[in-house]
Design a protein around this motif. Structure first.
Motif, short mmCIF file in Angstrom:
data_model
loop_
_atom_site.label_atom_id
_atom_site.label_comp_id
_atom_site.label_asym_id
_atom_site.label_seq_id
_atom_site.Cartn_x
_atom_site.Cartn_y
_atom_site.Cartn_z
N GLY A 61 0.86 -1.17 -0.19
CA GLY A 61 0.11 0.12 0.16
C GLY A 61 0.87 1.30 -0.05
N THR A 62 1.89 1.34 0.68
CA THR A 62 2.86 2.63 0.76
C THR A 62 3.28 2.74 -0.42
OG1 THR A 62 3.42 1.84 3.05
CG2 THR A 62 4.82 3.19 2.04
N MET A 63 3.86 1.82 -1.39
CA MET A 63 4.06 2.27 -2.65
C MET A 63 3.13 2.12 -3.76
SD MET A 63 6.88 2.25 -4.30
CE MET A 63 7.83 2.15 -5.64
N MET A 64 2.06 1.39 -3.58
CA MET A 64 1.15 1.16 -4.86
C MET A 64 -0.01 2.48 -4.53
SD MET A 64 2.27 -0.84 -6.86
CE MET A 64 0.79 -0.95 -7.98
N ASP A 65 -0.26 2.74 -3.37
CA ASP A 65 -1.43 3.99 -3.33
C ASP A 65 -0.73 5.15 -4.01
OD1 ASP A 65 -3.98 4.96 -2.07
OD2 ASP A 65 -2.20 6.39 -1.19
N PRO A 66 0.15 5.66 -3.74
CA PRO A 66 0.75 7.00 -4.44
C PRO A 66 0.83 6.76 -5.98
CG PRO A 66 2.39 6.23 -2.89
CD PRO A 66 1.23 5.32 -2.72
N LEU A 67 1.25 5.63 -6.24
CA LEU A 67 1.61 5.09 -7.97
C LEU A 67 0.17 5.08 -8.51
CD1 LEU A 67 3.26 4.31 -10.37
CD2 LEU A 67 2.84 2.12 -9.34
N ALA A 68 -1.05 4.49 -7.90
CA ALA A 68 -2.28 4.46 -8.34
C ALA A 68 -2.73 5.90 -8.44
CB ALA A 68 -3.26 3.75 -7.31
N ASP A 69 -2.77 6.73 -7.69
CA ASP A 69 -3.10 8.00 -7.62
C ASP A 69 -2.29 8.69 -8.99
OD1 ASP A 69 -4.35 7.72 -5.49
OD2 ASP A 69 -2.98 8.83 -4.05
N LYS A 70 -1.15 8.60 -9.08
CA LYS A 70 -0.34 9.47 -10.19
C LYS A 70 -0.69 8.76 -11.47
CE LYS A 70 3.10 11.59 -7.91
NZ LYS A 70 2.45 12.30 -7.15
N LEU A 71 -1.08 7.46 -11.65
CA LEU A 71 -1.46 6.89 -12.86
C LEU A 71 -2.65 7.35 -13.25
CD1 LEU A 71 -0.12 3.40 -12.60
CD2 LEU A 71 0.77 5.03 -13.87
N MET A 72 -3.63 7.47 -12.25
CA MET A 72 -4.90 8.15 -12.66
C MET A 72 -4.87 9.68 -13.11
SD MET A 72 -8.25 8.04 -13.16
CE MET A 72 -9.13 6.73 -12.27
N MET A 73 -4.09 10.36 -12.39
CA MET A 73 -3.92 11.65 -13.00
C MET A 73 -3.40 11.66 -14.21
SD MET A 73 -4.97 13.63 -10.47
CE MET A 73 -4.57 14.36 -8.92
N MET A 74 -2.57 10.91 -14.61
CA MET A 74 -1.66 10.94 -15.71
C MET A 74 -2.64 10.56 -17.07
SD MET A 74 1.79 9.45 -14.53
CE MET A 74 2.94 9.71 -16.25
N ALA A 75 -3.51 9.69 -16.55
CA ALA A 75 -4.64 9.26 -17.50
C ALA A 75 -5.56 10.26 -17.81
CB ALA A 75 -5.40 8.06 -16.95
N VAL A 76 -5.98 11.05 -16.69
CA VAL A 76 -6.71 12.06 -16.87
C VAL A 76 -5.98 13.54 -17.76
CG1 VAL A 76 -8.14 14.31 -15.79
CG2 VAL A 76 -8.24 11.93 -14.60
N ILE A 77 -5.18 13.58 -17.45
CA ILE A 77 -4.31 14.55 -18.21
C ILE A 77 -4.28 14.29 -19.66
CG2 ILE A 77 -1.77 15.64 -18.54
CD1 ILE A 77 -3.42 17.10 -16.55
N ALA A 78 -3.83 13.17 -19.76
CA ALA A 78 -3.51 12.48 -21.41
C ALA A 78 -4.86 12.42 -21.85
CB ALA A 78 -3.18 10.81 -21.33
N SER A 79 -5.92 12.09 -21.49
CA SER A 79 -7.60 12.13 -21.91
C SER A 79 -7.85 13.59 -22.34
CB SER A 79 -8.30 11.67 -21.28
OG SER A 79 -8.64 12.38 -20.06
N LEU A 80 -7.53 14.48 -21.43
CA LEU A 80 -7.60 16.15 -21.65
C LEU A 80 -6.86 16.50 -23.01
CD1 LEU A 80 -8.05 17.07 -18.11
CD2 LEU A 80 -9.89 16.75 -19.61
#
Length: 174
Positions: A61-80
C-alpha cells in the motif's frame, strides 16, 4: 489482501475504465468518466483512512497507493490533451513532474530508504487538481489557466516533499 490494498487495486482498475468511457462517443460519456474519476478520488480517501485508523499500512500500500493516484492523474491529463482541452505544454510539464516523482519514489523505495507520508500540501494539491480537472473536462472558462496554477503549486509542493525525504535519509543513515 486487506481492504485498503483492495481499494488501491480497484483504483488502478478504474484507470482503463475511465479511459474507455471518456473516449466512447455515447451521450454523457464525459459525465460518467468524471464520476469514475470522483470514485477513484473517494477510494483514495477511504483506503488511507482505513489503513491509518486500523493500522493496516503495508509495504504494498505504501508503494502502490501513491502510484495508483499518479497513474489516474496521468490518464486524466492524457485524455484532456488528446481531446484538445489542454495544451501540449501543460501536458508535458505535468508528465515531467509526475514521472520525476514516480522515479524518485521508486529509487528511494528500492534502495530501502525512508519516505515521508503525504502531508497537507499534497492533499491540498490533489483537491486543487480535481477542481482544475472539473473546469477543464467540462470546458469552463479559465480551466487551463487554473490547471497551470495547480501545476505550478504541485511543483513547489513536490520540491518541499523531496527536500524532506532527503533530509530524513541524511538523519537516518543505515
Amino acid at each position: 489482501m486487506n481492504v485498503p490494498n483492495a481499494l488501491t487495486v480497484l483504483r488502478i482498475a478504474l484507470i482503463p475504465t475511465y479511459l474507455y468511457i471518456f473516449f466512447d462517443p455515447f451521450p454523457y460519456h464525459i459525465s460518467i468518466a468524471y464520476l469514475i474519476l470522483i470514485l477513484a478520488g473517494l477510494t483514495d480517501i477511504v483506503d488511507g483512512y482505513i489503513a491509518r485508523k486500523y493500522k493496516l499500512v503495508t509495504p504494498f500500500g505504501t508503494m502502490m497507493d501513491p502510484l495508483a493516484d499518479k497513474l489516474m492523474m496521468m490518464a486524466v491529463i492524457a485524455s484532456l490533451f488528446l481531446t484538445e482541452r489542454i495544451s501540449v505544454w501543460a501536458t508535458i510539464v505535468f508528465f515531467m513532474r509526475d514521472l520525476a516523482m514516480i522515479v524518485t519514489s521508486a529509487f528511494y523505495h528500492i534502495r530501502g530508504k525512508k519516505t515521508v507520508p503525504a502531508n497537507a500540501f499534497g492533499k491540498v494539491t490533489t483537491v486543487m487538481f480535481y477542481i482544475a480537472f472539473t473546469l477543464v473536462m467540462f470546458q469552463f472558462p479559465y480551466g487551463e489557466p487554473v490547471l497551470w496554477m495547480v501545476i505550478a503549486f504541485s511543483i513547489v509542493t513536490s520540491a518541499v516533499y523531496l527536500m524532506k525525504v532527503r533530509l530524513l535519509n541524511k538523519l537516518y543513515v543505515k
